[in-house]
Design an enzyme around this catalytic site. Structure first.
Site, mmCIF file in Angstrom:
data_model
loop_
_atom_site.group_PDB
_atom_site.id
_atom_site.type_symbol
_atom_site.label_atom_id
_atom_site.label_comp_id
_atom_site.label_asym_id
_atom_site.label_seq_id
_atom_site.Cartn_x
_atom_site.Cartn_y
_atom_site.Cartn_z
ATOM 1 N N ASP A 48 1.163 -1.094 0.128
ATOM 2 C CA ASP A 48 -0.089 -0.199 0.253
ATOM 3 C C ASP A 48 0.789 1.579 0.723
ATOM 4 O O ASP A 48 2.239 1.353 -0.776
ATOM 5 C CB ASP A 48 -1.170 -0.310 0.999
ATOM 6 C CG ASP A 48 -2.458 0.881 1.004
ATOM 7 O OD1 ASP A 48 -2.319 1.815 0.241
ATOM 8 O OD2 ASP A 48 -3.394 0.014 1.020
ATOM 9 N N HIS A 76 2.175 1.957 -3.074
ATOM 10 C CA HIS A 76 0.637 3.384 -3.481
ATOM 11 C C HIS A 76 1.747 4.785 -3.764
ATOM 12 O O HIS A 76 1.065 5.533 -4.277
ATOM 13 C CB HIS A 76 -0.314 2.750 -3.047
ATOM 14 C CG HIS A 76 -1.039 1.699 -3.391
ATOM 15 N ND1 HIS A 76 -2.744 1.027 -2.667
ATOM 16 C CD2 HIS A 76 -0.678 0.483 -3.977
ATOM 17 C CE1 HIS A 76 -2.990 -0.252 -3.040
ATOM 18 N NE2 HIS A 76 -1.768 -0.725 -3.491
#
Ligand SMILES: *[C@@H]1O[C@H](CO)[C@@H](O)[C@H](O)[C@H]1NC(C)=O
Ligand SMILES: *[C@@H]1O[C@H](CO)[C@@H](O)[C@H](O)[C@H]1NC(C)=O
Ligand SMILES: *[C@@H]1O[C@H](CO)[C@@H](O)[C@H](O)[C@H]1NC(C)=O
Ligand SMILES: *[C@@H]1O[C@H](CO)[C@@H](O)[C@H](O)[C@H]1NC(C)=O
Ligand SMILES: *[C@@H]1O[C@H](CO)[C@@H](O)[C@H](O)[C@H]1NC(C)=O
Ligand SMILES: *[C@@H]1O[C@H](CO)[C@@H](O)[C@H](O)[C@H]1NC(C)=O
Ligand SMILES: *[C@@H]1O[C@H](CO)[C@@H](O)[C@H](O)[C@H]1NC(C)=O
Ligand SMILES: *[C@@H]1O[C@H](CO)[C@@H](O)[C@H](O)[C@H]1NC(C)=O
Ligand SMILES: *[C@@H]1O[C@H](CO)[C@@H](O)[C@H](O)[C@H]1NC(C)=O
Length: 412
Positions: free
Chosen positions: A227, A250
Site C-alpha cells: 500500500d 501505492h
C-alpha cells in the site's frame, strides 16, 4: 540528541560500575543488569520488556543479538523519558488472532488497532534488530473476512524527540509505522518487507502513516509493501521524506483528505526528495474527497522532487474528486483546497496501465487547485503507447512543462 543520550548512558554506566565495584554485593549487580538486558523467557515476554522500559534505572534496555522476544500481550509503552531501546535481536508479535482481536489498542481514526504504543520524550529505538509482526496469518484471515482488524506493527503515540533507526520491520499485518501526535520524529535506515507467501496479498501495509504530527523525517530506507510507501494523513506538517526505495507500493501519498464531515484536515510543508519508486500504483500523489457530506481542509506547499520511477501506473497524480463521480464533483466540489504544489525532476517509466498517460492533474471546478508547478517531468510510457500524454482538468498548470498539459478543460 543521539550523542547526548549515548554519552549520558555511558557516564551513567561508568558511575553505576564504580558504585557497584565499591559497595554493592555481586547479586544485586547481576540482577540489575539482568533487568535491563532481556532474554527470551519461553512464554510471554511482554511483562519483562514493559518492566524494563518503565524502570528508570535502565536508561538502555537491550535485546541482545540472537534473542527473540515473544510478545503475546499488548505493549503500552507510553510516557517514557530518556530511554534507549537497543534492539539487536528480534521482537516478534504472536499471531494469536483471537487475543489481539479483543485486546489490541484501538484508534477511531480509520478504525486502526495496534500491538504496541511507544511514546514519551527523548527516545531512541535502534540496534540493527528486527520487529516481526507475524503477518501471514493476518493476510490469510483478512482474505477470508475483510472485517478482520489487523494491528499496526509500530505506533509512535505522543512521542517527542524520538529516533527510530537501523531496524528491519518484517511481516507487518497492516500499517507498518503509525506516527500519531508526534513531534520531532526521525526514522532512518529502516528496511520494511511486508510480502505474503500465500496467494493472499499483504494488503494495507502502508510503510508510514503520519497523523496530527509535526516535524517528521523519514530517510535512507527501503520498503517492499502493498500500500502507500508513505502517507500524509490529516494534520501532517513540516515533513521531510528523502532517499527511499519504494517497491510494489501505492506511492508517496498526501491523503486521502477531507473525507469526514465536520473535520478540517491540514497537510502543509512537505518535501519528498530522492525517491526511487518501482512497480507501484502511484508515484507522487495527492488525493482529496469531493461530494456531498464530506470534510474540508488545505494541502499547501508540497514538493515532490527527484523521483526515479519504474513500472508505475500513475507516476504523477492529483485527484481532487477522489471516490466521487464527475457529476457529483461538479455539483459538490472538494472543500479541501490544494495550493503551492511542485512536481520537479520526475523521470523513468510508467507501467502502461493508463496507456500513454504519465501525469494526471484532476481538480474540482471553481479554482480549488492553485499554483500547481511542473518542471522536468520526463516519464515515458512503454514504447507501444507512443508519446507520453499529460492530462489535466479544472487547473491552470505553471512551470517549464506546463505546455505539455495544454489547456485544461475548465468547468464551472
Ligand atoms: C497506557 O498507560 C498510560 C500510563 O499508565 C495510561 O495513562 C494510558 O491510559 C494507557 N493507554 C492505553 C491506551 O491503554
Ligand atoms: C542500517 O541498518 C542495518 C540493520 O538493519 C545495519 O546493519 C547497518 O549497519 C545500518 N547502516 C548504518 C549506516 O548505520
Ligand atoms: C525537528 O526535529 C529535529 C530532529 O529531532 C530537530 O533536530 C529539530 O530541531 C526540529 N525542528 C524544530 C523546528 O523543532
Ligand atoms: C537499500 O537497498 C540498497 C540497494 O540494494 C542497499 O545498498 C541499502 O543498504 C539498502 N538500505 C536499507 C536501509 O535497507
Ligand atoms: C541513501 O540510503 C542508503 C541506505 O538505504 C545509504 O546507504 C545511502 O548513503 C543514502 N544516500 C544518501 C545520498 O544519503
Ligand atoms: C520488489 O518486490 C517484488 C515483489 O514482492 C520482489 O519480488 C522483489 O524482489 C522486490 N525488489 C526489491 C529490489 O526488493
Ligand atoms: C487539524 O488542525 C486544525 C487546526 O488546529 C484543527 O482545527 C483540526 O480539528 C485538526 N484536524 C484533525 C483531524 O485533527
Ligand atoms: C515549504 O515547505 C518546505 C519543506 O518542508 C519548507 O522548507 C519551507 O520553509 C516551506 N515554505 C514556506 C513558505 O512555508
Ligand atoms: C534529478 O533527480 C535525480 C534522482 O533523485 C538526481 O540524481 C538528479 O541530480 C536530479 N537532477 C536535478 C537537475 O536536480
Amino acid at each position: 540528541m543521539l550523542v547526548t543520550l549515548a554519552s549520558r548512558t555511558l557516564s551513567l554506566y561508568v558511575l553505576i560500575s564504580v558504585v557497584l565495584a565499591v559497595s554493592v554485593p555481586p547479586a544485586l549487580e547481576s540482577r540489575a543488569s539482568g533487568a535491563c538486558t532481556l532474554e527470551a523467557s519461553g512464554s510471554d515476554d511482554a511483562p519483562a520488556i514493559l518492566a524494563a522500559a518503565a524502570d528508570t534505572s535502565c536508561p538502555t534496555v537491550t535485546i541482545p543479538s540472537g534473542t527473540t522476544l515473544s510478545i503475546q500481550s499488548k505493549l503500552n509503552m507510553t510516557g517514557l523519558s530518556n530511554k534507549h531501546i537497543d534492539l539487536q535481536g528480534t521482537i516478534k508479535f504472536s499471531d494469536d488472532l483471537d487475543y489481539w482481536k479483543d485486546n489490541a489498542f484501538t484508534f477511531s481514526f480509520q478504525d486502526q488497532a495496534a500491538f504496541w504504543l511507544l511514546g514519551g520524550t527523548n527516545i531512541v529505538l535502534d540496534g540493527g534488530g528486527t520487529l516481526d509482526g507475524s503477518g501471514q496469518a493476518w493476510y490469510d484471515a483478512f482474505a477470508k473476512d475483510d472485517s478482520t482488524v489487523r494491528p499496526i506493527l509500530l505506533t509512535l503515540y505522543q512521542a517527542t524527540d524520538i529516533t527510530v533507526q537501523n531496524i528491519k520491520m518484517i511481516n507487518g499485518p497492516e500499517w507498518i509505522n503509525f506516527v500519531n501526535e508526534g513531534k520531532n520524529v526521525v526514522f532512518r535506515n529502516i528496511t520494511i518487507t511486508a510480502v505474503s507467501t500465500s496467494s493472499n496479498d499483504a494488503k494495507n501495509t502502508d510503510g508510514w502513516d503520519i497523523f496530527r504530527s509535526d516535524n517528521v523525517t523519514i530517510a535512507d530506507s527501503n520498503i517492499t509493501n502493498g500500500d502507500d510507501c508513505v502517507s500524509f494523513k490529516p494534520n501532517s506538517t513540516n515533513i521531510l521524506v528523502s532517499n527511499l526505495s519504494c517497491n510494489g507500493s501505492h506511492g508517496i501519498s498526501v491523503g486521502s483528505l477531507g473525507q469526514y464531515a465536520g473535520e478540517y484536515d491540514i497537510v502543509e510543508n512537505v518535501l519528498a526528495t530522492n525517491i526511487r519508486m518501482s512497480n507501484a500504483q502511484n508515484g507522487a500523489r495527492i488525493k482529496a474527497w469531493a461530494g456531498k457530506d464530506v470534510g474540508s481542509g488545505i494541502v499547501k506547499n508540497i514538493t515532490f522532487e527527484g523521483f526515479v520511477e519504474s513500472n508505475v501506473d500513475n507516476p504523477v497524480i492529483i485527484d481532487q474528486c477522489y471516490e466521487t463521480s464527475s457529476s457529483d464533483c461538479t455539483k459538490y466540489p472538494s472543500n479541501t483546497y490544494i495550493e503551492d504544489i511542485w512536481f520537479t525532476n520526475i523521470s523513468g517509466t510508467s507501467s502502461g496501465k493508463e496507456k500513454a498517460v504519465v501525469a494526471s492533474l484532476s481538480c474540482s471546478p471553481d479554482g480549488r487547485c492553485s499554483d500547481i508547478n511542473v518542471n522536468g517531468i520526463t516519464v515515458t510510457p512503454p514504447s507501444k503507447y507512443g508519446e507520453p500524454s499529460f492530462q489535466c482538468q479544472n487547473v491552470d498548470v505553471s512551470g517549464d512543462d506546463a505546455s505539455l498539459f495544454g489547456t485544461c478543460k475548465t468547468t464551472s
